[in-house]
Scaffold this active site. Structure first.
Site, PDB file in Angstrom:
ATOM      1  N   ASP A  94       2.020   3.778   2.937  1.00  0.00           N
ATOM      2  CA  ASP A  94       0.991   4.398   2.454  1.00  0.00           C
ATOM      3  C   ASP A  94       1.665   5.732   2.038  1.00  0.00           C
ATOM      4  O   ASP A  94       1.767   6.222   0.550  1.00  0.00           O
ATOM      5  CB  ASP A  94       0.271   5.030   3.440  1.00  0.00           C
ATOM      6  CG  ASP A  94      -0.380   5.568   3.390  1.00  0.00           C
ATOM      7  OD1 ASP A  94      -1.407   5.623   2.155  1.00  0.00           O
ATOM      8  OD2 ASP A  94      -2.279   6.612   4.428  1.00  0.00           O
ATOM      9  N   HIS A 106       1.303  -1.170  -0.413  1.00  0.00           N
ATOM     10  CA  HIS A 106      -0.301   0.009   0.371  1.00  0.00           C
ATOM     11  C   HIS A 106       0.687   1.213  -0.087  1.00  0.00           C
ATOM     12  O   HIS A 106       2.115   1.613   1.552  1.00  0.00           O
ATOM     13  CB  HIS A 106      -1.091  -0.141   0.926  1.00  0.00           C
ATOM     14  CG  HIS A 106      -1.883   0.976   1.478  1.00  0.00           C
ATOM     15  ND1 HIS A 106      -3.186   0.977   1.730  1.00  0.00           N
ATOM     16  CD2 HIS A 106      -2.040   2.583   1.068  1.00  0.00           C
ATOM     17  CE1 HIS A 106      -3.412   2.212   1.768  1.00  0.00           C
ATOM     18  NE2 HIS A 106      -2.970   3.307   1.035  1.00  0.00           N
ATOM     19  N   GLU A 135     -10.521   3.236   7.006  1.00  0.00           N
ATOM     20  CA  GLU A 135      -9.444   4.429   7.615  1.00  0.00           C
ATOM     21  C   GLU A 135     -10.160   4.993   8.439  1.00  0.00           C
ATOM     22  O   GLU A 135      -9.554   5.050   9.920  1.00  0.00           O
ATOM     23  CB  GLU A 135      -8.986   5.215   6.810  1.00  0.00           C
ATOM     24  CG  GLU A 135      -7.666   5.990   6.883  1.00  0.00           C
ATOM     25  CD  GLU A 135      -7.129   6.851   6.301  1.00  0.00           C
ATOM     26  OE1 GLU A 135      -5.836   7.399   6.204  1.00  0.00           O
ATOM     27  OE2 GLU A 135      -7.689   7.289   5.352  1.00  0.00           O
ATOM     28  N   HIS A 138       1.816   5.241  -2.620  1.00  0.00           N
ATOM     29  CA  HIS A 138       1.686   6.008  -3.213  1.00  0.00           C
ATOM     30  C   HIS A 138       3.034   6.467  -3.932  1.00  0.00           C
ATOM     31  O   HIS A 138       4.209   7.045  -3.235  1.00  0.00           O
ATOM     32  CB  HIS A 138       0.804   7.430  -2.420  1.00  0.00           C
ATOM     33  CG  HIS A 138      -0.653   6.842  -2.531  1.00  0.00           C
ATOM     34  ND1 HIS A 138      -1.595   6.527  -3.217  1.00  0.00           N
ATOM     35  CD2 HIS A 138      -0.842   6.187  -1.038  1.00  0.00           C
ATOM     36  CE1 HIS A 138      -2.792   6.134  -2.249  1.00  0.00           C
ATOM     37  NE2 HIS A 138      -2.664   5.911  -1.105  1.00  0.00           N
ATOM     38  N   GLY A 179      -9.743   9.079  -1.836  1.00  0.00           N
ATOM     39  CA  GLY A 179     -11.019  10.052  -1.737  1.00  0.00           C
ATOM     40  C   GLY A 179     -11.634  10.250  -0.365  1.00  0.00           C
ATOM     41  O   GLY A 179     -11.949   8.774   0.680  1.00  0.00           O
TER      42      GLY A 179
END
Length: 299
Positions: free
Chosen positions: A265, A16, A187, A18, A157
């Site tokens: 993350d 996970h 989350e 980005h 989002g």
């Protein structure tokens, strides 16, 4: 107890991430010349994080070369932590930095695959924000999925259920092109929202999903459906989704039979590699060394 160096020495996955925000702050600071005050720090949720992005990081990323530099730094910092499998989100909006030249965009991603294949297996996922204009997504999502460069899809989002039916078409496209289906939920939202997202999108994996830990029935549902939750403990603490690491529900989820993967993350913001997260969780008594070994084995 096993040392931090032990966890650093072990091959592992980061499931996970980005890709534009997954480098260490020191490396980012050297590249950008930007000093972010009191950073990394615990934040007041995603709103404060987005304020920092808007003021300090987004203005530094203007061109295709900037995007490629960010991606490269993130991959190299993952390799430095002995990450051998990296599932990483590439936001659909970066096509604008490439002046909507899809071939150039895809070529850069393909080149990253080739350049680092001896060190890490990269699984690019097409990241799509719920607040992105639908016309933009409809223009670019299918050609990107069709390219074969992306293996997963990730919807993120605001974690609200209202109107999520509008995004079903994205997951139907993902099924058409045989992409693994992921979405951010749980989350900050509750257990029922996790179940709802899994059911309505037929998800393979959930990004975060820790809200499920408040409902034994939802944990059982995830376990029975073999839906993996890609959990990011340090991120959850730093964004105040969880009060402290000792109270994180990752162990409860694992003990309930839910498949759990570990993610950083956004390493830039949260500052802990997966090796450091494993060591911290064992050190504070949140998980046992057996749990840590199970997380190390995830691919």
């Amino acid at each position: 107890m096993k040392s931090l160096e032990y966890y650093r020495s072990q091959p592992k996955a980061d499931v996970h991430t980005h890709l534009n925000l997954s480098m260490k702050y020191e490396r980012y600071k050297q590249w950008s010349g930007v000093v972010i005050p009191n950073f990394p720090r615990k934040m007041r949720g995603l709103d404060e994080m987005h304020e920092i992005i808007g003021e300090y990081t987004r203005p530094q990323c203007k061109t295709a070369q900037d995007v490629l530099n960010l991606f490269t730094m993130s991959i190299e910092d993952a390799i430095a932590d002995n990450v051998v499998v990296m599932e990483t989100s590439v936001d659909i909006g970066f096509i604008t930095h490439y002046e909507e030249n899809l071939d150039h965009f895809l070529c850069d991603l393909s080149d990253l695959h080739r350049r680092y294949k001896r060190n890490v297996t990269l699984h690019f996922e097409l990241g799509i924000s719920k607040i992105r204009e639908r016309s933009f997504v409809e223009q670019w999502a299918e050609p990107m999925m069709r390219s074969g460069i992306f293996e997963n899809i990730d919807l993120y989002g605001p974690e609200i259920s209202e109107g999520i039916e509008d995004f079903i078409y994205i997951f139907k496209l993902a099924e058409k092109y045989h992409l693994k289906k992921k979405a951010h939920v749980g989350e900050f939202s509750d257990a029922q929202s996790v179940r709802h997202f899994v059911e309505i999108f037929n998800l393979d994996e959930v990004q975060h999903g820790i809200g499920a830990a408040t409902d034994e029935n939802v944990l059982r549902f995830l376990a029975e459906r073999k839906v993996r939750c890609n959990v990011c403990p340090t991120s959850n603490v730093m964004l105040n989704a969880v009060e402290c690491l000792e109270k994180h529900p990752i162990k409860k989820m694992m003990d309930a039979g839910v498949r759990v993967g570990l993610g950083t993350d956004d390493l830039l913001f949260f500052g802990k590699t997966n090796s450091e997260q494993l060591f911290d969780m064992v050190s504070c008594g949140l998980i046992t060394e057996l749990h840590a070994e199970a997380l190390l084995a995830v691919r």
